[in-house]
Design a protein around this motif. Structure first.
Motif, PDB file in Angstrom:
ATOM      1  N   SER A   3      -5.918  -7.953   8.811  1.00  0.00           N
ATOM      2  CA  SER A   3      -7.165  -8.027   8.038  1.00  0.00           C
ATOM      3  C   SER A   3      -7.353  -9.421   7.457  1.00  0.00           C
ATOM      4  N   GLU A  31       2.283   4.935  13.987  1.00  0.00           N
ATOM      5  CA  GLU A  31       1.009   4.691  13.317  1.00  0.00           C
ATOM      6  C   GLU A  31       1.200   4.112  11.916  1.00  0.00           C
ATOM      7  N   ASP A  32       2.326   4.416  11.266  1.00  0.00           N
ATOM      8  CA  ASP A  32       2.601   3.840   9.946  1.00  0.00           C
ATOM      9  C   ASP A  32       2.793   2.329  10.049  1.00  0.00           C
ATOM     10  N   TYR A  33       3.529   1.881  11.078  1.00  0.00           N
ATOM     11  CA  TYR A  33       3.761   0.449  11.241  1.00  0.00           C
ATOM     12  C   TYR A  33       2.494  -0.276  11.688  1.00  0.00           C
ATOM     13  N   THR A  69      -1.785  -3.876  10.103  1.00  0.00           N
ATOM     14  CA  THR A  69      -3.218  -4.100   9.877  1.00  0.00           C
ATOM     15  C   THR A  69      -3.467  -4.873   8.590  1.00  0.00           C
ATOM     16  N   LYS A  95      -0.446   0.630  10.834  1.00  0.00           N
ATOM     17  CA  LYS A  95      -1.233   0.569   9.597  1.00  0.00           C
ATOM     18  C   LYS A  95      -0.753  -0.580   8.711  1.00  0.00           C
ATOM     19  N   ALA A  96       0.568  -0.779   8.634  1.00  0.00           N
ATOM     20  CA  ALA A  96       1.106  -1.874   7.832  1.00  0.00           C
ATOM     21  C   ALA A  96       0.755  -3.223   8.437  1.00  0.00           C
ATOM     22  N   ASN A 120       0.831  -1.203   0.000  1.00  0.00           N
ATOM     23  CA  ASN A 120       0.000   0.000   0.000  1.00  0.00           C
ATOM     24  C   ASN A 120       0.865   1.252   0.000  1.00  0.00           C
ATOM     25  N   HIS A 160       2.036   4.214   1.530  1.00  0.00           N
ATOM     26  CA  HIS A 160       2.290   5.069   2.695  1.00  0.00           C
ATOM     27  C   HIS A 160       3.692   4.788   3.204  1.00  0.00           C
TER      28      HIS A 160
END
Length: 640
Positions: free
Chosen positions: A186, A175-177, A182, A179-180, A167, A169
């Motif tokens: 998922s 928060e970036d890690y 996630t 998000k990764a 993705n 970003h």
């Protein structure tokens, strides 16, 4: 293409990419469902779309894109590992423990770092624990992630690797890690393959820092099920950064060596590319091995000359350790030797005052010793399957994507292309060139199933610039340089020493006579960073003179009578203990600090852009009858 009966339009290509991306997610979920009891090692890394415009001009700004890449490599011989085993969590409740590391330093590694790495290697070879004849070309290309290299194709196979997410970003903050991560969670929401199980995450410094921060500091927004992720030291970058820093710290020495071996007209960049650093360090090691016995015999085992001890520390300790840790120890799965050498390289980083690698190895060592002491099963998994815990897989993935995307590719197209490449990786080694990926899509069926000879001809491999005979010639030229250098050192004995200093203050700058320059403590053996400086011709314990018959000098630079040395250098052990406590404290304070990268997270040289340098051809300027010349030079040592 038309003569072969193939034709395609842009819409067909786009439709194919979309279909691949949709089907890939379904196949990925099927994989983790079918292998939910299989241990997977994860990599998360930042991919830079280097084709983008990076330097702003008068009409546009930088358009380089950043992508978070997540890949998973199954450990085929290992089942999943529970997070909690016999009420013991995989995560140390104390986070990083300086006392535990110091206990192991005193009881398991006492005196080990007084011995040069080269001697330890010879011991391992004599015990048949380590081979002394690694594949030389393979070792030289270890930091090239391309698949179209001729050597080590089977070992570097990406078979079984899964692209979990790709993705747009950056990875510059907690928060970036999250998000990764996630992206993985998922999938786990549907497959439950990570429930109550460990997910080892091999990551670079920011990944270790921010994932550990999220785990221990409970930094919001924190997903409820982030606990499985376990940050682990990345061996590839530990090796790469150590080699690079050795080169930068000792640049003046390697600059002399380079011009002596390759010619005064050649240009050596201040920060060369990794392949060139690897080459120069490898030549240094091999050139030194040919002459070391004669040199040590000439200088004697009690010589404390500052510049001589500095050079011996570099050649006999630092260079071979940084060359071996990944290429020979990690990839061969030599767990105990690898952990010991991680600890040794940390001692180098301590005196080099590295901002990252004087901390990251301590977190790894603390975790390792915690798992061992608590009998957590993950310790044995890591011991048995060490080579899997590698970040090579994500670096190779990035290399593939970079080679098969065009300068005009949009973010959406780069992402779709990444999934197409990942789909094809199991069927065909994609040629990393300017040739369009669509040619491979059209030809894959034909090439794989009908015409293997055409495939071999079409898929050209890259070769290393130097052949083995050429490398052998360069080794001997390096030996000749080292002989001349040590001859100068011999005549300059006693001329190197501290610059003028204030009373009662330890000197921080020293002059090296042969190199003709002033250096700081980073260049010198460990003893010069300790609380007690080596005293010329004296035992550093009893302070009385010693001789060749009753004394010795350790690799750290301190010297002892054989009867005074109690199996460890107490001055340097104390320096290491203080360094452990100091840097663990700094790491824990950093975990409580900013949630994003700051200038303090980078060493000064990390912001230095690599300089361009001239290409090196395969031709090496030879010296007629170089073997005879080398033998003659060695025989003349007794006349110095």
């Amino acid at each position: 293409m038309s003569k072969l009966g193939y034709s395609v339009c842009a819409n067909t290509v786009e439709s194919f990419r979309k279909k691949v991306q949709r089907q890939y997610v379904i196949k990925l979920e099927e994989h983790f469902t079918n292998h939910k009891n299989r241990l997977h090692v994860y990599n998360i890394d930042d991919y830079h779309a280097i084709h983008g415009i990076r330097i702003p001009d008068t009409t546009s700004i930088s358009s380089a894109n950043h992508f978070a890449t997540c890949v998973a490599k199954p450990v085929l011989e290992s089942q999943s590992v529970l997070l909690v085993h016999n009420n013991v969590s995989i995560h140390n409740p104390a986070n990083i423990e300086a006392p535990r590391i110091c206990w192991y330093l005193i009881h398991n590694y006492s005196g080990i770092f007084d011995i040069p790495y080269f001697e330890r290697q010879l011991l391992w070879v004599s015990q048949n624990r380590v081979t002394n004849e690694p594949d030389r070309i393979d070792a030289l290309i270890m930091h090239n992630y391309n698949d179209d290299l001729e050597k080590r194709r089977e070992e570097r196979s990406m078979e079984g690797l899964k692209l979990v997410g790709f993705n747009e970003h950056a990875l510059h903050a907690v928060e970036d890690y999250i998000k990764a991560i996630t992206l993985i969670l998922s999938i786990n929401n549907k497959t439950q393959h990570l429930d109550n199980c460990v997910a080892p995450l091999v990551a670079d410094w920011p990944g270790q820092l921010f994932v550990r921060k999220a785990l221990y500091m409970k930094t919001p927004p924190l997903p409820r099920d982030i606990e499985p992720f376990l940050p682990i030291l990345e061996p590839l970058h530990l090796s790469l950064n150590s080699r690079e820093h050795v080169f930068l710290v000792h640049y003046s020495f390697f600059d002399k060596l380079f011009h002596s071996v390759f010619g005064s007209g050649k240009k050596l960049a201040k920060k060369p590319r990794p392949w060139r650093i690897n080459l120069i360090l490898e030549l240094t090691r091999n050139g030194w091995i040919k002459i070391l016995d004669k040199i040590i015999e000439k200088f004697g085992k009690t010589c404390k000359d500052l510049e001589y001890r500095t050079t011996i520390d570099l050649l006999d300790n630092i260079v071979p350790a940084t060359l071996d840790i990944y290429a020979n120890l990690f990839r061969a799965g030599l767990f105990d030797e690898y952990v010991e050498t991680v600890f040794r390289i940390w001692t180098f980083a301590l005196r080099w005052k590295r901002k990252n690698y004087n901390k990251a190895p301590l977190a790894f060592l603390s975790d390792m010793f915690y798992w061992k002491d608590t009998n957590h099963p993950f310790f044995n998994i890591l011991r048995m399957h060490l080579p899997y815990f590698n970040e090579y897989y994500v670096e190779n993935t990035h290399s593939r994507i970079r080679a098969n995307t065009s300068p005009n590719a949009t973010v959406d197209n780069i992402i779709k292309q990444a999934y197409v490449i990942s789909k094809l990786v199991s069927f065909f080694i994609i040629r990393q060139s300017k040739v369009s990926l669509i040619l491979h899509i059209l030809f894959i069926n034909y090439i794989v199933n009908h015409n293997s000879a055409f495939k071999d001809n079409y898929h050209k491999t890259q070769r290393y610039p130097y052949t083995l005979p050429a490398l052998d010639l360069l080794d001997k030229k390096t030996s000749l340089f080292l002989l001349e250098y040590f001859q100068d050192l011999f005549y300059n004995r006693g001329k190197s020493g501290p610059k003028l200093k204030k009373k009662r203050q330890k000197p921080k700058v020293y002059h090296l006579a042969t190199l003709g320059e002033d250096v700081d403590l980073r260049r010198l053996p460990t003893a010069y960073s300790s609380s007690y400086l080596p005293q010329p011709n004296l035992c550093d314990r009893c302070k009385h003179p010693f001789s060749e018959e009753d004394g010795m000098v350790l690799i750290c630079g301190h010297g002892y009578h054989l009867t005074c040395y109690n199996r460890k250098c107490t001055y340097c052990e104390e320096f290491y203990k203080k360094g452990i406590f100091k840097n663990v404290k700094k790491f824990l304070e950093r975990l409580e600090g900013e949630d994003k990268l700051t200038p303090e997270d980078f060493d000064d040289d990390e912001n230095t852009e690599k300089e361009e340098e001239e290409e090196t051809s395969e031709e090496v300027e030879g010296i007629s009858d170089i073997s005879s010349k080398l033998e003659a030079k060695i025989s003349q040592i007794i006349f110095w």
